[in-house]
Design a protein around this motif. Structure first.
Motif, PDB file in Angstrom:
ATOM      1  N   PHE A  22      86.456  53.103  84.560  1.00 57.71           N
ATOM      2  CA  PHE A  22      86.559  52.989  86.120  1.00 57.71           C
ATOM      3  C   PHE A  22      86.768  54.354  86.625  1.00 57.71           C
ATOM      4  N   PHE A  23      87.886  54.968  86.104  1.00 60.51           N
ATOM      5  CA  PHE A  23      88.024  56.444  86.632  1.00 60.51           C
ATOM      6  C   PHE A  23      87.205  57.144  86.620  1.00 60.51           C
ATOM      7  N   PHE A  30      81.822  60.785  93.001  1.00 59.12           N
ATOM      8  CA  PHE A  30      82.385  61.972  93.845  1.00 59.12           C
ATOM      9  C   PHE A  30      81.344  62.973  93.513  1.00 59.12           C
ATOM     10  N   ARG A  31      81.422  63.181  92.364  1.00 52.39           N
ATOM     11  CA  ARG A  31      80.647  64.627  91.944  1.00 52.39           C
ATOM     12  C   ARG A  31      79.192  64.305  92.521  1.00 52.39           C
ATOM     13  N   HIS A  32      78.358  63.071  92.241  1.00 45.21           N
ATOM     14  CA  HIS A  32      77.103  62.818  93.007  1.00 45.21           C
ATOM     15  C   HIS A  32      76.951  63.198  94.344  1.00 45.21           C
ATOM     16  N   ILE A  33      78.245  62.575  94.816  1.00 43.93           N
ATOM     17  CA  ILE A  33      77.973  62.544  96.575  1.00 43.93           C
ATOM     18  C   ILE A  33      78.137  63.963  97.000  1.00 43.93           C
ATOM     19  N   LYS A 124      86.251  56.191  95.946  1.00 40.41           N
ATOM     20  CA  LYS A 124      87.600  56.111  95.834  1.00 40.41           C
ATOM     21  C   LYS A 124      88.222  54.725  95.236  1.00 40.41           C
ATOM     22  N   VAL A 125      87.589  53.789  95.585  1.00 38.89           N
ATOM     23  CA  VAL A 125      88.061  52.384  94.763  1.00 38.89           C
ATOM     24  C   VAL A 125      87.852  52.508  93.356  1.00 38.89           C
ATOM     25  N   PHE A 126      86.800  52.824  92.821  1.00 38.63           N
ATOM     26  CA  PHE A 126      86.803  53.149  91.421  1.00 38.63           C
ATOM     27  C   PHE A 126      87.744  53.968  90.729  1.00 38.63           C
TER      28      PHE A 126
END
Length: 149
Positions: A22-23, A30-33, A124-126
């Motif tokens: 999950f982490f 985040f990296r993709h975004i 963030k949830v993941f």
């Protein structure tokens, strides 16, 4: 090694592995975004052309649905219509709504919506769930070792 210690190791190992997965997914999201936001530097305005409802079933045959906005915007003489990769349980956009869109000048079909917080929330949830599961595994392992030493 007796069964008690094997159970403890298995329990903490499974929680750690699931937490790590999950982490890692959260960090990759985040990296993709962030990479997409760095590539998509030109601004235009578009509209929500439609909101598509996709139905799905889980392993227990429970029916669910997600609402996916379809965005339309123009780059020069080209009209681009794309369905969002991010759906939600309730529609977050209304058909005909105006949106601020940033697109990649090298690949005009790559875009992001300025005010769409859902991708960041999912990442963030993941990440938080993963860290929480890893924390549970570590704390429970330490407590078990202390209590049953």
């Amino acid at each position: 090694m007796n069964n008690k210690w094997l159970s403890i190791i298995l329990f903490s190992g499974i929680f750690s592995l699931i937490g790590f997965i999950f982490f890692l997914i959260g960090l990759l999201m985040f990296r993709h975004i962030n990479k997409k936001e760095k590539r998509c530097i030109l601004k235009t305005y578009g509209i929500v052309k439609d909101v598509v409802k996709h139905k799905s079933y889980n392993s227990d045959s429970v029916k669910g649905s997600g609402y996916y906005p379809v965005f339309e915007y123009h780059v020069g003489d080209v009209t681009i219509t794309k369905e969002s990769a991010y759906g939600s349980g309730k529609p977050r956009y209304k058909k005909g709504q105006n949106v601020e869109i940033y697109y990649n000048p090298q690949k005009c079909s790559e875009y992001y919506i300025k005010d769409d917080k859902l991708p960041h929330i999912l990442a963030k949830v993941f990440t938080i769930v993963g860290a929480f599961l890893i924390g549970i595994a570590l704390v429970s392992t330490v407590l078990i070792f202390i209590l049953y030493k």
